[in-house]
Design a protein around this motif. Sequence first.
Motif, PDB file in Angstrom:
ATOM      1  N   ARG A  14     -76.253  25.874  -3.534  1.00  0.00           N
ATOM      2  CA  ARG A  14     -75.601  24.842  -2.716  1.00  0.00           C
ATOM      3  C   ARG A  14     -75.797  23.438  -3.283  1.00  0.00           C
ATOM      4  O   ARG A  14     -75.993  22.479  -2.546  1.00  0.00           O
ATOM      5  CB  ARG A  14     -76.078  24.906  -1.281  1.00  0.00           C
ATOM      6  CG  ARG A  14     -75.730  26.232  -0.651  1.00  0.00           C
ATOM      7  CD  ARG A  14     -76.025  26.242   0.807  1.00  0.00           C
ATOM      8  NE  ARG A  14     -75.837  27.602   1.285  1.00  0.00           N
ATOM      9  CZ  ARG A  14     -75.235  27.917   2.394  1.00  0.00           C
ATOM     10  NH1 ARG A  14     -74.775  26.993   3.172  1.00  0.00           N
ATOM     11  NH2 ARG A  14     -75.112  29.159   2.748  1.00  0.00           N
ATOM     12  N   ASP A  54     -80.834  25.489   3.137  1.00  0.00           N
ATOM     13  CA  ASP A  54     -79.900  25.749   4.245  1.00  0.00           C
ATOM     14  C   ASP A  54     -80.177  24.829   5.429  1.00  0.00           C
ATOM     15  O   ASP A  54     -79.249  24.310   6.048  1.00  0.00           O
ATOM     16  CB  ASP A  54     -79.992  27.205   4.694  1.00  0.00           C
ATOM     17  CG  ASP A  54     -79.328  28.153   3.712  1.00  0.00           C
ATOM     18  OD1 ASP A  54     -78.470  27.694   2.921  1.00  0.00           O
ATOM     19  OD2 ASP A  54     -79.664  29.349   3.752  1.00  0.00           O
ATOM     20  N   THR A  57     -78.910  21.272   4.478  1.00  0.00           N
ATOM     21  CA  THR A  57     -77.450  21.147   4.482  1.00  0.00           C
ATOM     22  C   THR A  57     -76.904  21.251   5.899  1.00  0.00           C
ATOM     23  O   THR A  57     -75.944  20.559   6.236  1.00  0.00           O
ATOM     24  CB  THR A  57     -76.798  22.199   3.573  1.00  0.00           C
ATOM     25  OG1 THR A  57     -77.232  23.502   3.944  1.00  0.00           O
ATOM     26  CG2 THR A  57     -77.145  21.956   2.122  1.00  0.00           C
ATOM     27  N   GLN A  58     -77.512  22.080   6.740  1.00  0.00           N
ATOM     28  CA  GLN A  58     -77.072  22.180   8.136  1.00  0.00           C
ATOM     29  C   GLN A  58     -77.315  20.871   8.876  1.00  0.00           C
ATOM     30  O   GLN A  58     -76.483  20.412   9.649  1.00  0.00           O
ATOM     31  CB  GLN A  58     -77.789  23.331   8.849  1.00  0.00           C
ATOM     32  CG  GLN A  58     -77.389  23.509  10.287  1.00  0.00           C
ATOM     33  CD  GLN A  58     -75.925  23.877  10.436  1.00  0.00           C
ATOM     34  OE1 GLN A  58     -75.342  24.518   9.572  1.00  0.00           O
ATOM     35  NE2 GLN A  58     -75.321  23.464  11.527  1.00  0.00           N
ATOM     36  N   PHE A  60     -77.468  17.785   7.576  1.00  0.00           N
ATOM     37  CA  PHE A  60     -76.521  16.766   7.132  1.00  0.00           C
ATOM     38  C   PHE A  60     -75.096  17.077   7.573  1.00  0.00           C
ATOM     39  O   PHE A  60     -74.312  16.174   7.835  1.00  0.00           O
ATOM     40  CB  PHE A  60     -76.606  16.573   5.617  1.00  0.00           C
ATOM     41  CG  PHE A  60     -77.875  15.889   5.206  1.00  0.00           C
ATOM     42  CD1 PHE A  60     -78.155  14.605   5.644  1.00  0.00           C
ATOM     43  CD2 PHE A  60     -78.810  16.529   4.413  1.00  0.00           C
ATOM     44  CE1 PHE A  60     -79.336  13.959   5.289  1.00  0.00           C
ATOM     45  CE2 PHE A  60     -79.983  15.896   4.052  1.00  0.00           C
ATOM     46  CZ  PHE A  60     -80.257  14.614   4.492  1.00  0.00           C
ATOM     47  N   ARG A  61     -74.774  18.343   7.695  1.00  0.00           N
ATOM     48  CA  ARG A  61     -73.458  18.728   8.215  1.00  0.00           C
ATOM     49  C   ARG A  61     -73.334  18.323   9.679  1.00  0.00           C
ATOM     50  O   ARG A  61     -72.297  17.843  10.128  1.00  0.00           O
ATOM     51  CB  ARG A  61     -73.249  20.224   8.046  1.00  0.00           C
ATOM     52  CG  ARG A  61     -71.814  20.657   8.251  1.00  0.00           C
ATOM     53  CD  ARG A  61     -71.607  22.140   7.970  1.00  0.00           C
ATOM     54  NE  ARG A  61     -72.045  22.496   6.620  1.00  0.00           N
ATOM     55  CZ  ARG A  61     -72.890  23.482   6.348  1.00  0.00           C
ATOM     56  NH1 ARG A  61     -73.394  24.219   7.310  1.00  0.00           N
ATOM     57  NH2 ARG A  61     -73.243  23.750   5.115  1.00  0.00           N
ATOM     58  N   SER A  62     -74.415  18.472  10.452  1.00  0.00           N
ATOM     59  CA  SER A  62     -74.372  18.086  11.865  1.00  0.00           C
ATOM     60  C   SER A  62     -74.260  16.577  12.019  1.00  0.00           C
ATOM     61  O   SER A  62     -73.645  16.086  12.958  1.00  0.00           O
ATOM     62  CB  SER A  62     -75.597  18.613  12.610  1.00  0.00           C
ATOM     63  OG  SER A  62     -76.761  17.936  12.199  1.00  0.00           O
ATOM     64  N   LYS A  64     -72.597  14.587  10.013  1.00  0.00           N
ATOM     65  CA  LYS A  64     -71.209  14.227   9.723  1.00  0.00           C
ATOM     66  C   LYS A  64     -70.274  14.585  10.866  1.00  0.00           C
ATOM     67  O   LYS A  64     -69.319  13.875  11.140  1.00  0.00           O
ATOM     68  CB  LYS A  64     -70.735  14.914   8.439  1.00  0.00           C
ATOM     69  CG  LYS A  64     -71.342  14.329   7.201  1.00  0.00           C
ATOM     70  CD  LYS A  64     -70.809  15.024   5.967  1.00  0.00           C
ATOM     71  CE  LYS A  64     -71.422  14.436   4.719  1.00  0.00           C
ATOM     72  NZ  LYS A  64     -70.944  15.097   3.507  1.00  0.00           N
ATOM     73  N   THR A  65     -70.531  15.704  11.538  1.00  0.00           N
ATOM     74  CA  THR A  65     -69.624  16.139  12.591  1.00  0.00           C
ATOM     75  C   THR A  65     -69.908  15.491  13.941  1.00  0.00           C
ATOM     76  O   THR A  65     -68.999  15.234  14.705  1.00  0.00           O
ATOM     77  CB  THR A  65     -69.670  17.673  12.747  1.00  0.00           C
ATOM     78  OG1 THR A  65     -71.009  18.073  13.016  1.00  0.00           O
ATOM     79  CG2 THR A  65     -69.156  18.348  11.494  1.00  0.00           C
TER      80      THR A  65
END
Length: 78
Positions: A14, A54, A57-58, A60-62, A64-65
């Motif tokens: 990733r 994981d 990345t989870q 940082f994804r949260s 952004k959303t």
Amino acid sequence: MLQCLTEGKRIYYRGYRIQHNSNALFWSIFGPHPNREQELAISRTSLDAMRWVDQQTQFFRSIKTNPTSCGLSPALVN
């Protein structure tokens, strides 16, 4: 014998680099490209290192959303 097989082993997962340290019994986790020279964490196994990636990345994804749910101030959100 086992040390010879795992010496210098690298896993790219990733965007992160997970590298086995041949002088010790741990795996180093380096930042995503282009910051791969900065060591971020260490782990006992490659699987634990992948789980750490994981989680990062989870997170940082949260951000952004849904930046309000992670507790960051609005000044840090683009």
